[in-house]
Write a protein that holds these residues in place. Structure first.
Motif, PDB file in Angstrom:
ATOM      1  N   ILE A   1      -3.904  20.989  17.038  1.00  0.00           N
ATOM      2  CA  ILE A   1      -3.746  22.461  17.471  1.00  0.00           C
ATOM      3  C   ILE A   1      -4.786  23.447  16.976  1.00  0.00           C
ATOM      4  CG2 ILE A   1      -2.285  24.475  17.839  1.00  0.00           C
ATOM      5  CD1 ILE A   1      -0.073  21.933  18.178  1.00  0.00           C
ATOM      6  N   ARG A   2      -4.631  23.459  15.494  1.00  0.00           N
ATOM      7  CA  ARG A   2      -5.780  24.088  14.869  1.00  0.00           C
ATOM      8  C   ARG A   2      -7.145  24.071  15.091  1.00  0.00           C
ATOM      9  NH1 ARG A   2      -1.604  23.123  10.696  1.00  0.00           N
ATOM     10  NH2 ARG A   2      -2.853  21.371   9.917  1.00  0.00           N
ATOM     11  N   LYS A   3      -7.593  22.954  15.295  1.00  0.00           N
ATOM     12  CA  LYS A   3      -9.019  22.481  15.520  1.00  0.00           C
ATOM     13  C   LYS A   3      -9.274  23.013  16.998  1.00  0.00           C
ATOM     14  CE  LYS A   3     -11.950  18.550  16.004  1.00  0.00           C
ATOM     15  NZ  LYS A   3     -11.986  17.023  16.204  1.00  0.00           N
ATOM     16  N   LEU A   4      -8.469  23.020  17.681  1.00  0.00           N
ATOM     17  CA  LEU A   4      -8.601  23.422  19.297  1.00  0.00           C
ATOM     18  C   LEU A   4      -8.728  25.029  19.102  1.00  0.00           C
ATOM     19  CD1 LEU A   4      -6.794  20.478  21.258  1.00  0.00           C
ATOM     20  CD2 LEU A   4      -9.264  20.809  21.069  1.00  0.00           C
ATOM     21  N   GLU A   5      -8.071  25.453  18.300  1.00  0.00           N
ATOM     22  CA  GLU A   5      -7.866  27.001  18.189  1.00  0.00           C
ATOM     23  C   GLU A   5      -6.962  27.514  19.172  1.00  0.00           C
ATOM     24  OE1 GLU A   5     -11.930  28.541  18.260  1.00  0.00           O
ATOM     25  OE2 GLU A   5     -12.193  28.230  16.160  1.00  0.00           O
ATOM     26  N   ILE A   6      -5.986  26.753  19.311  1.00  0.00           N
ATOM     27  CA  ILE A   6      -4.666  27.159  20.202  1.00  0.00           C
ATOM     28  C   ILE A   6      -3.479  27.576  19.524  1.00  0.00           C
ATOM     29  CG2 ILE A   6      -6.122  26.056  22.308  1.00  0.00           C
ATOM     30  CD1 ILE A   6      -4.234  23.803  21.859  1.00  0.00           C
ATOM     31  N   SER A   7      -3.464  27.603  18.396  1.00  0.00           N
ATOM     32  CA  SER A   7      -2.190  27.834  17.652  1.00  0.00           C
ATOM     33  C   SER A   7      -1.243  29.189  18.238  1.00  0.00           C
ATOM     34  CB  SER A   7      -2.493  28.298  16.297  1.00  0.00           C
ATOM     35  OG  SER A   7      -3.152  27.061  15.546  1.00  0.00           O
ATOM     36  N   ASP A   8      -2.109  30.150  18.831  1.00  0.00           N
ATOM     37  CA  ASP A   8      -1.417  31.059  19.476  1.00  0.00           C
ATOM     38  C   ASP A   8      -0.733  30.764  20.950  1.00  0.00           C
ATOM     39  OD1 ASP A   8      -4.019  30.944  20.428  1.00  0.00           O
ATOM     40  OD2 ASP A   8      -4.043  32.940  21.105  1.00  0.00           O
ATOM     41  N   LEU A   9      -1.033  29.668  21.360  1.00  0.00           N
ATOM     42  CA  LEU A   9      -0.558  29.385  22.556  1.00  0.00           C
ATOM     43  C   LEU A   9       0.508  28.060  22.805  1.00  0.00           C
ATOM     44  CD1 LEU A   9      -3.887  29.359  24.345  1.00  0.00           C
ATOM     45  CD2 LEU A   9      -2.167  31.307  24.518  1.00  0.00           C
ATOM     46  N   VAL A  10       0.647  27.441  21.346  1.00  0.00           N
ATOM     47  CA  VAL A  10       1.659  26.249  21.550  1.00  0.00           C
ATOM     48  C   VAL A  10       2.710  26.430  20.479  1.00  0.00           C
ATOM     49  CG1 VAL A  10       1.538  23.842  20.962  1.00  0.00           C
ATOM     50  CG2 VAL A  10      -0.460  24.664  21.650  1.00  0.00           C
ATOM     51  N   TYR A  11       3.905  25.945  20.982  1.00  0.00           N
ATOM     52  CA  TYR A  11       5.237  26.253  20.394  1.00  0.00           C
ATOM     53  C   TYR A  11       5.684  24.872  20.441  1.00  0.00           C
ATOM     54  CZ  TYR A  11       4.468  31.016  21.868  1.00  0.00           C
ATOM     55  OH  TYR A  11       3.871  32.277  21.848  1.00  0.00           O
TER      56      TYR A  11
END
Length: 388
Positions: A251-261
């Motif tokens: 998730i961090r690598k894909l830079e989608i931390s703000d979108l995944v719960y």
């Protein structure tokens, strides 16, 4: 018809336990008498990958259950067989989903065959999802005792026939689950309650997280959509049966931390409607397997569904709320998600127990067992018969 139904049921958790309960209720609705033989102990704690195999919710049982089987205690296997003999059922039905049950089920099945009780295996998976070298032998040891088999996909039918070429096999799709649909909440209210952004759509991934369910593909597809300027929230709800850290790193690598719960826990029944109500679509990006109880639960809620073609059975493929994509194809998964959302596939009136093309599948399944019994009883040879 008197049915001895063998499998997990509440207080055990999970899809097979829900399936056992739904099937028992269907048997009762079509006028059959059913007695469930369930577990004193299903798995030893040191073998179970989750925190517990018990259901944390409160639930009523509307059918008779006896808890007699301890998978680690052969004495209980014989005791269960004797109890079935005393009940003298017209049909004995085994739920089959893992070869871990082989020793217990082989013992019980052998005794049932000795008493001339027709034995039917309802196949969820011929082999476990994470197959081991000994699984084929264990499956053969147990399943050879069946007079007939009900499978829920062509893939499992083919696996069964490769193991038992002369098996008498009936195909019936996995029915839709409706138990929580009447508890649906308002979409915006559910998102607010979970702390989600109400202005963005929500994709739900629900159930135990295991490698074959393809969560990494979903995360990669969300990253692809983000790069295209299409922002979608992902709600991953379920206990992780593998290292959660690898997903957090992805998730961090894909830079989608703000979108995944991530909600790393088993969800009690009382909370299930909240998560499905917050979702705009349901995604099952399976890379292997043949069916999904969570998908059928999503159908019960009337959610648009995106699935890999590997688990697209007749019910799914014939539904106008389903979008399928080629298995393992991240790009097409992204397209399918976008299509499902942009076409606003959410049904105007959700499927209910009183209407919809899938409403009778549980009753149809219960009645299929009557046909199986009739066919089996007509056979002169009580062994495994020719393939149907």
């Amino acid at each position: 018809m008197r049915v001895a139904l063998i499998g997990p049921v509440y207080p055990y958790r999970g899809g097979i336990a829900h399936y056992t309960a739904s099937l028992a209720e269907a048997f009762q609705q079509v006028g059959h008498e059913v007695l469930i033989y369930s577990f004193l102990r299903q798995y030893p704690y040191w073998l179970y990958p989750g925190k517990s195999d018990k259901e944390p919710s409160q639930q009523n049982i509307y059918f008779p259950v006896v808890y007699t089987i301890d998978t680690m205690n052969p004495y209980t296997w014989v005791g269960t067989a004797k109890s079935i003999k005393e009940d003298h059922p017209d049909l004995v039905v085994f739920q089959w989903w893992t070869t871990f049950m082989s020793p217990a089920f082989t013992t019980i099945g052998y005794y049932c065959r000795q008493q001339q009780f027709p034995v039917v295996f309802l196949i969820h998976n011929v082999y476990p999802h994470e197959k081991r070298w000994l699984d084929r032998g264990l499956a053969w040891l147990t399943l050879r005792l069946g007079d007939a088999f009900i499978v829920q996909s062509d893939q499992e039918k083919n696996k069964l026939l490769s193991l038992l070429p002369n098996a008498r096999v009936y195909l019936h799709p996995h029915p839709v689950y409706f138990p929580f649909a009447g508890l649906r909440l308002d979409n915006i209210s559910a998102k607010t309650h979970l702390g989600l952004d109400t202005s963005l759509p929500v994709v739900l991934f629900f159930g135990i997280v295991r490698p074959y369910k393809g969560l990494s593909l979903l995360l990669e597809a969300i990253a692809v959509l983000k790069q295209r300027g299409y922002f979608i929230q992902v709600l991953v709800v379920g206990e992780f049966w593998e290292d959660i850290n690898k997903y957090q790193q992805l998730i961090r690598k894909l830079e989608i931390s703000d979108l995944v719960y991530l909600e790393n826990r088993y969800i009690p029944n009382e909370e299930v409607p909240l998560y499905f109500s917050a979702a705009d679509i349901f995604v099952a990006p399976y890379i292997s397997g043949t069916q999904s109880g969570a998908v059928k639960l999503a159908m019960g809620f009337g959610l648009p569904i995106v699935v890999s073609d590997i688990i697209c059975d007749d019910v799914l493929c014939n539904s106008d709320i389903v979008v399928k994509f080629p298995v393992r194809d991240t790009g097409q998964l992204a397209v399918a998600i976008q299509h499902a959302l942009e076409k606003k596939m959410r049904m105007d009136t959700s499927i209910s127990e009183d209407k919809g093309p899938t409403n009778n599948l549980w009753l149809d399944l219960a009645m299929l067992f009557q046909k199986v019994l009739s066919d089996t009883s007509s056979l002169k040879n009580r062994g495994i018969s020719e393939s149907q």
